[in-house]
Each structure stands twice: as C-alpha cells, then as structure tokens.
Write a protein that holds these residues in place. Structure first.
Motif, PDB file in Angstrom:
ATOM      1  N   LEU A   1       0.821  -1.216   0.000  1.00  0.00           N
ATOM      2  CA  LEU A   1       0.000   0.000   0.000  1.00  0.00           C
ATOM      3  C   LEU A   1       0.854   1.264   0.000  1.00  0.00           C
ATOM      4  O   LEU A   1       0.497   2.271  -0.626  1.00  0.00           O
ATOM      5  CB  LEU A   1      -0.938  -0.010   1.214  1.00  0.00           C
ATOM      6  N   TYR A   2       1.981   1.219   0.700  1.00  0.00           N
ATOM      7  CA  TYR A   2       2.882   2.372   0.727  1.00  0.00           C
ATOM      8  C   TYR A   2       3.430   2.645  -0.674  1.00  0.00           C
ATOM      9  O   TYR A   2       3.502   3.802  -1.111  1.00  0.00           O
ATOM     10  CB  TYR A   2       4.033   2.101   1.697  1.00  0.00           C
ATOM     11  N   GLY A   3       3.811   1.568  -1.379  1.00  0.00           N
ATOM     12  CA  GLY A   3       4.313   1.742  -2.735  1.00  0.00           C
ATOM     13  C   GLY A   3       3.273   2.327  -3.673  1.00  0.00           C
ATOM     14  O   GLY A   3       3.574   3.197  -4.488  1.00  0.00           O
ATOM     15  N   VAL A   4       2.038   1.860  -3.549  1.00  0.00           N
ATOM     16  CA  VAL A   4       0.956   2.381  -4.390  1.00  0.00           C
ATOM     17  C   VAL A   4       0.669   3.842  -4.032  1.00  0.00           C
ATOM     18  O   VAL A   4       0.513   4.693  -4.927  1.00  0.00           O
ATOM     19  CB  VAL A   4      -0.315   1.526  -4.223  1.00  0.00           C
ATOM     20  N   TYR A   5       0.631   4.153  -2.737  1.00  0.00           N
ATOM     21  CA  TYR A   5       0.296   5.512  -2.274  1.00  0.00           C
ATOM     22  C   TYR A   5       1.355   6.531  -2.713  1.00  0.00           C
ATOM     23  O   TYR A   5       1.033   7.611  -3.211  1.00  0.00           O
ATOM     24  CB  TYR A   5       0.152   5.522  -0.761  1.00  0.00           C
ATOM     25  N   LYS A   6       2.634   6.184  -2.535  1.00  0.00           N
ATOM     26  CA  LYS A   6       3.716   7.134  -2.814  1.00  0.00           C
ATOM     27  C   LYS A   6       3.875   7.407  -4.308  1.00  0.00           C
ATOM     28  O   LYS A   6       4.519   8.394  -4.684  1.00  0.00           O
ATOM     29  CB  LYS A   6       5.036   6.595  -2.252  1.00  0.00           C
TER      30      LYS A   6
END
Length: 593
Positions: free
Chosen positions: A31-36
């Motif tokens: 999720l962090y990769g998608v969000y950033k």
C-alpha cells in the motif's frame, strides 16, 4: 475455493500474532508503494524513477541484490561450510569503483533509460538487441527463482501449498510495481531493507541469548572455530574451489562488474539518481556496506550452528524429504538412523557443555582433548546424515536431500518466540518481493525501450509507453510465477542464481568493455564475437553438468572466460577486416565528457 481453503487451513501453522505481523508488514509495503507513486507519471518518471537521493539509490541497490535467497541460503551456507563464502563478495568494491569511474558518467551523459541503449549508439541495433535479449533470458529465469526460493521452503516447513505461495508473492509484487514503476520499487525497498535488517539483528541477538549461561559470545566463536566455521581467507589457488581469495578477486569480480554495471535490474536503480554524484555515492554506499552485511548474515548462520551444538536437530532439515522416506519401504532403516542420530546428539551436547565450562575456566589441556572428541562426533554425525540422504534418494529420487536452505527457517519456526516468527517470515517474503520487483521492473523497461519502442514504437506518444511498460510488467510477472511453479531445487539456491548469471554475464560484460575501451572495434565484429563466446560458455557449463569426468571450469570462472573471450574474438575479427591496430581508450575521454 482452493486458495480460501489454503488460507484457512494454514492458520493453525502460525499463531494469530505471527499472522498479524506477517500480513500487516506485507500489506503496508504494498500500500505504501501504491500511495507514494499515485497520480499520472511520464515515461521518464515511470521507467527511470525520477531524482532519487544517494541513500535511496544505495538502499535500493542493496535490496535488489539481497533477495530471499540471501536470507535463506546464506545462513545455511555458513552452518555447513563456515564463513568462507564472504570471500565471494571481495570483488564487489573493485567492480563498484570501475563502474563509478567509467559506466555511470557515460550512462548519465547519454540520458539512457536502459544500459543497452548505449550499445546502439556505440555499435548498432543488432548488438543492442543481442545484449538486451541475453539479459531478458537470464533475468527472466532469475525472477522466477526469487519467487520460488522462499515459496518452496515455506511450503515445506509450514505445509503450505507451493502453487498458492508462488501466486501470492507474485501478485503482491505485481500490484505496486505495475502501479508505480521504478519509483514504487525504490520507495518500497527502503522499507523492506528496514524490515530485513531489523529481523536479522533480532534473530542474531536471540540466538546468542539462548546459548547456555556458561557460553559467552567469545566462547561461542571459539567453538565455531574449533568446528572450522570461522575460516575467512583461503589463499590456496584452485579452480575447483568456489570460495577462495583468487576466485573472488578474479571470477567474482567479473560477475559483480557485469551485474552492477550491465544488468538492468541494478543499472535502473542508480539511473534514478538525481546526478552523477548521487549515483556514485549510492553505489559506493552499497559497495562499502555489502561485505559487512554478508559477513553479519553468515555470522548469524555460524551462531545457529553453535546453538544447535546444544540443541536437537532433525536428521535432515527438509521436512518434505523426511516425510518422503518415512512414507516409503525404507522407513524402518531411516528410523534406525534417527535413533543413532539422537544418541550422537546427546553425547555431543554433554561434551559441548563440558567444553564450554572448560573454556570459561581457561583450562587448555582438557579443552583440547574435548575439542578433538567433538570433532570426531561431528564426523560421525555427518556420516550418519549422509546415510540418511542416500535413503531419501532411494525412497524418492526427486526429493531434495541437500538441506542447507532449510536450516535457518527450521530455527525460526522452532526456537523463536511468537510474534518474531511472523517478523522473520516477513523478512523472507519482503526480500523476495524486493528483488522480484526490481527484476520485473527491469525486464519491463528493457522490453519496452529496447524491443518494443525500438521496433514498434514509431509515432507513439509518451502515455502509450507508460501503458505498454505496465502491461509488460504484468506479462513478466506472469512468466516469473509460471517459471516459479515448474523450477526444481538445485544444490543450493544462492548458487543457482549465480550459475544462471555466470552463463550470460561474461559475454554481456565483454560487449560493454569493448564499447568503453576499444574504440575501433565495430558492431559486426563484436556481434559475431559475442555469439561465439556465449556458445562456448554454455558448452563449457553443459560439459561440466554432464558429469562425464571432464571438468573444464567452475561456474564463477565462466564470467572472466566469457568477457575475455568476447574481447579477444572481437579483436581478431576486427583485425581480419583490415584494422590492424585497436585503440584502447575509453570513449569517456571523447565527446561524452
């Protein structure tokens, strides 16, 4: 319903807290990769990754190389063979310095998306295509292995379905890699390296604290040294020895130079750097820290060895192999070996405790006697294990009897407290995701830029190539999952990855070295030389693999063979075309400065 049944059926293998830590860690990374990386990106942002700082470059380079294989195989390698494997990385600083001086300035000056673009500018399109295709073959195979490596071992020790593990790991990686491209890979790898190093440090501390009270850390090192696990440097030259100083400085140096200088999965990591300075510092950061990191991971394996001198071990660490023989007609013979193994362990543990107490007191004469008795017991134990491997092979010829890769995961599951098991499993899967994401990202970039855009991309706009790159990422992800589902275990997973690389890296490196340093060699000469060189390297390996009594070269030496043969043949072919002299001057000294 199959995958649902697998998930619900596997809950009993781990505690709820372990499942929570494992699932939440992996979910956060995805999720962090998608969000950033949300929002629209240009092809340059998606493929090259933007303007990364040196610490992002350095951690991304380290995370790409530090796959799950590193954290599964390396401790097992140390458990079995000791610290000598660290010599394999001695060539890395040499390779990094050469890359920083020659490769990086040229890549940056030409503003290339992939390393292979440079080859068309220097030679011609067929040489660029050959190098990129060789990369796609070897890295496509490696991507499947980086998924398969943790999946096969977790499947065996946790009784999880292998096919579903391959799919789950692959899908998690595909989600954020397709979503954010190179930038997503870079930003998630920082988090993954934090998880990985936190988990390994925690494991190391717990191993040391679980040793008997009479065994200090110094004494643990002495015990490891007594078992020949602390030997680091081997200056005896032998082509048959994979791990000595000379193999590292020559064979492994060529492998590292090709991997970090010409493999798009690594080149893409530092191409995202903001400037030449940021790229160089990031790569030097990796070069300086990689050897200590590998030393530490090997030391974890050595401490696992010491821990198991005071604790019971299975006769074979691979539970699937033991199950195969216990379900066969050889079960009675194997159980006899298990009883003998238990008796050896009991005697060994008693003597090991006494040895630890003598070391604490500093009584040298008695401790030397016990040291020799312990060596004899370990030899007897190993002979017993060899008999067990022979029975396993008789029961199931396809069973994996070499259990190095199962040693560390056995320790994690049987000797770590609840919660930390989930953390260490997250380390293993995070490492798999990290390396696989880099590989899929590099495979997609190379396919998009060097194949699709070069031959089919005329008239297409920027958005088209972003979309194409996402589709190629998905395609390579599916290919990697498919290969992971059919590949079989090798002698040791970390060796398998290096063998695959060694079959191709030498030739690719030879092409680049000619491009950089031999100005008058042209495209036709290097293309023919590379084809011949690759055929010779593969033939040498296949002859060795055939086990027909003919030994040519160990796999690490295939790297200098491929590189030097490519250069030599290119010189001969070019001279035969009328150029009797070849100027050996880096093109960096010309218009690219």
């Amino acid at each position: 319903m199959g995958i649902v049944n697998w998930i619900t059926g596997s809950l009993g293998e781990l505690s709820i807290i372990d499942w929570f830590i494992l699932a939440s860690t992996l979910a956060f990374i995805v999720l962090y990769g998608v969000y950033k990386t949300r929002g629209k990106q240009t092809s340059e942002e998606y493929i090259k990754g933007g303007d990364a700082r040196w610490w992002t470059v350095g951690l991304s380079v380290m995370a790409t190389q530090a796959s799950a294989i590193t954290f599964l195989s390396t401790p097992g390698q140390a458990y079995t063979d000791g610290m000598e494997f660290v010599q394999f990385y001695f060539g890395l600083p040499i390779a990094v310095i050469i890359i920083c001086v020659t490769f990086i300035p040229i890549y940056h000056k030409l503003k290339v998306y992939t390393a292979y673009e440079f080859l068309e500018k220097r030679f011609d399109v067929k040489t660029r295509s050959l190098a990129s295709i060789l990369f796609l073959i070897q890295r496509g195979l490696a991507a499947g292995i980086t998924i398969y490596a943790p999946a096969i071992i977790l499947s065996a020790v946790l009784n999880w379905e292998l096919k579903y593990l391959n799919i789950v790991i692959g899908i998690l990686v595909i989600i954020y890699t397709v979503s954010g491209g190179t930038k997503a890979v870079n930003v998630t790898q920082k988090q993954q390296m934090i998880v990985i190093m936190a988990g390994m440090v925690t494991a190391f501390v717990l191993i040391v604290t679980q040793l008997p009270d009479s065994v200090s850390f110094d004494n643990a090192l002495t015990m490891a040294g007594n078992a020949d696990k602390m030997k680091i440097l081997d200056f005896n030259f032998s082509l048959d020895d994979r791990y000595n100083v000379w193999t590292a400085l020559f064979g492994a140096s060529f492998l590292m130079l090709s991997y970090f200088g010409t493999d798009q999965s690594q080149v893409q990591r530092y191409l995202s750097g903001k400037s030449v300075k940021q790229m160089r510092i990031g790569l030097l950061f990796n070069g300086l820290l990689k050897v200590p990191m590998q030393f530490f991971i090997l030391m974890v394996g050595v401490m696992v060895f010491v821990f198991y001198q005071f604790n019971s071990t299975p006769l074979n660490f691979n539970p699937a192999a033991e199950k195969a023989v216990l379900d066969s007609e050889y079960a009675g013979d194997y159980q006899d070996l298990q009883q003998a193994h238990a008796a050896i362990l009991e005697e060994k543990q008693e003597k090991q405790i006494a040895y630890g107490k003598l070391l604490e007191k500093g009584t040298s004469t008695e401790s030397n006697l016990l040291s020799n008795e312990l060596k004899s017991l370990r030899n007897t134990e190993e002979l017993n294990r060899e008999k067990a491997r022979e029975l396993i092979t008789k029961a199931d010829p396809s069973a994996e009897t070499n259990d190095k890769d199962f040693v560390f995961i056995n320790f994690i599951l049987n000797h770590l407290p609840k919660g930390l098991i989930g953390l260490l499993l997250a380390v293993i899967i995070s490492a798999a995701m990290s390396s696989t994401a880099s590989e899929l990202n590099a495979l997609s970039s190379t396919t998009t830029i060097d194949i699709y855009k070069r031959f089919r991309g005329a008239g297409k706009d920027d958005d088209h190539f972003v979309v194409a790159s996402k589709w190629f990422t998905l395609l390579w992800g599916i290919i990697a999952i498919t290969f992971a589902s059919i590949v079989s275990l090798f002698d040791n997973l970390i060796q398998l990855v290096n063998i695959i690389g060694s079959l191709f890296y030498g030739t690719i490196l030879g092409i680049f070295l000619v491009a950089f340093y031999f100005k008058k060699i042209k495209g036709h000469a290097i293309f023919i030389a590379a084809l011949i060189s690759e055929a010779v390297v593969v033939a040498c390996y296949l002859i060795d693999l055939a086990d027909n009594g003919i030994d040519i070269l160990p796999f690490l030496w295939l790297n200098p063979l491929g590189a030097l043969l490519t250069i030599g043949l290119a010189l001969l072919i070019q001279s035969g075309k009328g150029s009797n002299t070849v100027e050996t001057q880096p093109i960096l000294n010309d218009s690219l400065t």
